[in-house]
Enzyme design. Structure first.
Site, PDB file in Angstrom:
ATOM      1  N   ARG A 273      55.846  50.651  69.116  1.00 11.22           N
ATOM      2  CA  ARG A 273      55.096  51.763  69.708  1.00 11.22           C
ATOM      3  C   ARG A 273      55.895  53.064  69.667  1.00 11.22           C
ATOM      4  O   ARG A 273      55.318  54.156  69.648  1.00 11.22           O
ATOM      5  CB  ARG A 273      54.684  51.399  71.137  1.00 11.22           C
ATOM      6  CG  ARG A 273      55.855  51.164  72.061  1.00 11.22           C
ATOM      7  CD  ARG A 273      55.465  50.415  73.316  1.00 11.22           C
ATOM      8  NE  ARG A 273      55.234  48.999  73.072  1.00 11.22           N
ATOM      9  CZ  ARG A 273      54.847  48.129  74.004  1.00 11.22           C
ATOM     10  NH1 ARG A 273      54.621  48.535  75.237  1.00 11.22           N
ATOM     11  NH2 ARG A 273      54.681  46.860  73.700  1.00 11.22           N
TER      12      ARG A 273
ATOM     13  N   LYS B 215      65.656  38.834  70.319  1.00 11.23           N
ATOM     14  CA  LYS B 215      64.685  37.737  70.319  1.00 11.23           C
ATOM     15  C   LYS B 215      65.396  36.395  70.191  1.00 11.23           C
ATOM     16  O   LYS B 215      66.436  36.319  69.531  1.00 11.23           O
ATOM     17  CB  LYS B 215      63.749  37.878  69.098  1.00 11.23           C
ATOM     18  CG  LYS B 215      62.737  38.982  69.185  1.00 11.23           C
ATOM     19  CD  LYS B 215      61.878  39.003  67.918  1.00 11.23           C
ATOM     20  CE  LYS B 215      60.931  40.187  67.911  1.00 11.23           C
ATOM     21  NZ  LYS B 215      59.879  40.127  68.948  1.00 11.23           N
TER      22      LYS B 215
HETATM   23  N1  BES Z   1      56.910  42.736  66.394  1.00 14.82           N
HETATM   24  C1  BES Z   1      56.731  42.283  67.720  1.00 14.82           C
HETATM   25  C2  BES Z   1      55.335  41.689  67.969  1.00 14.82           C
HETATM   26  C3  BES Z   1      54.982  40.452  67.187  1.00 14.82           C
HETATM   27  C4  BES Z   1      55.110  39.202  67.787  1.00 14.82           C
HETATM   28  C5  BES Z   1      54.491  40.533  65.899  1.00 14.82           C
HETATM   29  C6  BES Z   1      54.772  38.069  67.060  1.00 14.82           C
HETATM   30  C7  BES Z   1      54.144  39.386  65.192  1.00 14.82           C
HETATM   31  C8  BES Z   1      54.289  38.158  65.774  1.00 14.82           C
HETATM   32  C9  BES Z   1      56.927  43.421  68.692  1.00 14.82           C
HETATM   33  O1  BES Z   1      57.827  44.404  68.314  1.00 14.82           O
HETATM   34  C10 BES Z   1      57.472  42.838  69.943  1.00 14.82           C
HETATM   35  O2  BES Z   1      58.563  42.348  69.931  1.00 14.82           O
HETATM   36  N2  BES Z   1      56.703  42.909  71.007  1.00 14.82           N
HETATM   37  C11 BES Z   1      57.085  42.398  72.278  1.00 14.82           C
HETATM   38  C12 BES Z   1      56.765  43.453  73.289  1.00 14.82           C
HETATM   39  C13 BES Z   1      57.350  43.207  74.636  1.00 14.82           C
HETATM   40  C14 BES Z   1      58.851  43.342  74.600  1.00 14.82           C
HETATM   41  C15 BES Z   1      56.763  44.217  75.594  1.00 14.82           C
HETATM   42  C16 BES Z   1      56.309  41.112  72.525  1.00 14.82           C
HETATM   43  O3  BES Z   1      55.158  41.030  72.117  1.00 14.82           O
HETATM   44  O4  BES Z   1      56.887  40.199  73.099  1.00 14.82           O
HETATM   45 MN    MN Z   2      59.826  43.926  68.860  1.00 12.94          MN
END
Ligand code: BES
Ligand code: MN
Ligand code: ZN
Length: 488
Positions: A342, A268
């Site tokens: 997931r 990230k």
């Molecule tokens: N933990 C994150 C989602 C999240 C984002 C929680 C902001 C709280 C605040 C999750 O694991 C994630 O990174 N999701 C990605 C999925 C994508 C790679 C398909 C996302 O939402 O960008």
């Molecule tokens: Mn994630």
């Protein structure tokens, strides 16, 4: 904090601050307010006139008074509409935040049926909540609210029981908030499991855990894949509460417990990584729900599972392109290592399904896409059972938590097809919250199941209504109300 219920007159109660709710109808309509105003020589009426106070929600004024048992009175506007228990919670929350630097608070409850008393207890404890674990020296508050008295027209056994129920819920919410606010270097997967164990022991729930070896024995390879880049050990935990009398229902909860989500190799950007200590909020919520249900002695068997892991970039980290076999035997091709939640949930859901629960409910900070769709205060609700969704939305409405039902759009299932494995773990960009839910659905079989994407409301950048900045404890109230309504 010491919380009590009293029928003493507002003119006589002793406290640093007395909070009273004021509707747009003004003082004249309420006998207690008229008496209070008279006892302090008309100070309230003068202040209302001076500040042109209309009693609108959001308005408030603090007044120094003499002639009564308190030094200050806080008038809080509550508007016109007939007050509900959740309005009372919001009003009392406001009063407790205003009294955060005082020792004692009294609150005159505008309505005092059982639900209002319960909500008032939640409001006062929720409003006084602070996360202080890491503050030292001058940063530690010199004073904190030590006692709150709720003034009501009744303090019978049922009223006292309602107060206690509110206290139980507030405790569960505070526990959830504390866990979410804890920094990820200290709240590791192992520490999260230990915290759950401690809470379970304190309240008579059974505790069971699986370490790396145990997870390998279950074949939970999706779960293990996520943790491979971490120096910390993963844990899966199951808390069980069985009522003394025969349970009328069995409900399983599952929580996402990523104590930190760096994104893994698909790392990230720093701006989005900072708040990723909140990625175990689903697990924390699940713990809070199980503890509350046990303390309330609900006639329902509760199983609370969570998968605790850390998504990091160590040498063993899983990669895009890897294929792993899930606990229930499906092969899954990894696309983006940041879609880790997931994977952990899939293997934990598969364990929960084995218990054949009447309902299976997961909480997860699963997708940013859900926040894009619904904003920061609303959770996405996905269900394969209409009655479950309906019941849950009804419970949420009573509590004033915001959920919005999202579709499990069948056509999007296509995008989870892999060329070389049974499934890909994510689909195309559009509908990201939905494809995440569709992926989870692959692991619940015919079980009546609901997935709650709490990425937004579990952790806030700014305080909103009765939710503080940071960990909010969102989800506990609705889940407990749902359970109560399921059997009552
Ligand atoms: N933990 C994150 C989602 C999240 C984002 C929680 C902001 C709280 C605040 C999750 O694991 C994630 O990174 N999701 C990605 C999925 C994508 C790679 C398909 C996302 O939402 O960008
Ligand atoms: Mn994630
Ligand atoms: Zn995550």
């Amino acid at each position: 904090m010491k919380l009590s219920l009293s029928t003493v007159a507002p003119t006589r109660v002793r406290a640093d601050l007395l909070a009273v709710a004021l509707t747009s109808k003004g003082i004249a309509k309420t006998k207690e307010l008229v008496e209070l105003d008279r006892a302090c020589g008309g100070t309230l009426t003068r202040a209302i006139r001076r500040d042109d106070f209309k009693g609108k929600p959001g308005e408030s004024v603090r007044i120094d008074v003499a002639g009564v048992g308190v030094e200050q009175i806080l008038l809080v506007g509550v508007g016109d509409a007939e007050l509900s228990a959740r309005d009372v919670r919001a009003f009392v929350h406001r009063a407790a935040s205003a009294a955060s630097k005082l020792r004692t608070l009294a609150v005159l409850l505008p309505i005092d049926d059982d639900d209002a008393i319960r909500a008032a207890a939640e409001g006062v404890l929720g409003g006084a909540y602070r996360y202080l674990t890491y503050l030292t020296g001058d940063r530690r508050p010199k004073r904190m609210l030590e006692g709150a008295t709720l003034l009501a027209s009744r303090s019978d056994a049922k009223a006292k029981a309602a107060l206690e129920r509110g206290q139980v819920l507030a405790d569960a919410i505070a526990l959830t908030r504390d866990l979410v606010n804890a920094p990820p270097n200290d709240l590791t997967p192992k520490a999260l499991a230990e915290a759950a164990k401690k809470a379970a022991r304190a309240h008579g729930l059974d505790y069971r855990q699986w370490d790396e070896k145990g997870l390998a024995k279950l074949g939970a390879n999706l779960f293990l894949a996520v943790n491979r880049g971490s120096a910390e050990e993963p844990r899966m935990v199951q808390l069980t509460y069985k009522p003394k009398r025969k349970a009328q229902k069995r409900v399983a909860f599952v929580g996402k417990g990523l104590t930190f989500d760096s994104g893994g190799l698909c790392i990230k950007p720093p701006g989005s990584m900072l708040e990723m200590k909140c990625d175990m909020a689903g697990a924390a919520t699940t713990i809070g729900i199980a503890i509350a249900a046990a303390r309330l002695e609900l006639p329902i068997e509760i199983h609370a599972f969570f998968g605790a892991a850390e998504n990091m970039t160590g040498a063993g980290a899983y990669r895009p392109g890897d294929v792993f076999k899930s606990a229930d035997g499906k092969t899954v091709e990894i696309i983006n290592t940041d879609a880790e939640g997931r994977l952990v949930l899939a293997d934990v859901l598969a364990q929960a399904v084995k218990l054949e629960p009447d309902y299976l409910i997961d909480h997860a900070t699963l997708t940013g896409a859900c926040m894009v769709a619904l904003g920061p205060w609303t959770a996405g609700l996905f269900a394969n059972d209409d009655e479950l969704a309906r019941r849950y939305l009804a419970a949420a409405d009573v509590e004033g938590e915001s959920y919005w039902r999202m579709p499990l759009t069948e056509d999007l299932r296509e995008s989870l097809k892999s060329d070389i494995a049974d499934l890909k773990h994510m689909g195309d960009r559009w509908g990201g919250a939905i494809t995440a839910a569709l992926f989870l659905r692959e692991f619940v079989g015919k079980t009546r199941w609901m997935h709650l994407d709490i990425a937004g409301p579990a952790f806030l950048e700014r305080a909103h209504e009765t939710s503080p900045k940071g960990g909010t404890g969102f989800g506990v109230l609705t889940a407990v109300r749902f359970l109560e309504q399921l059997v009552g």
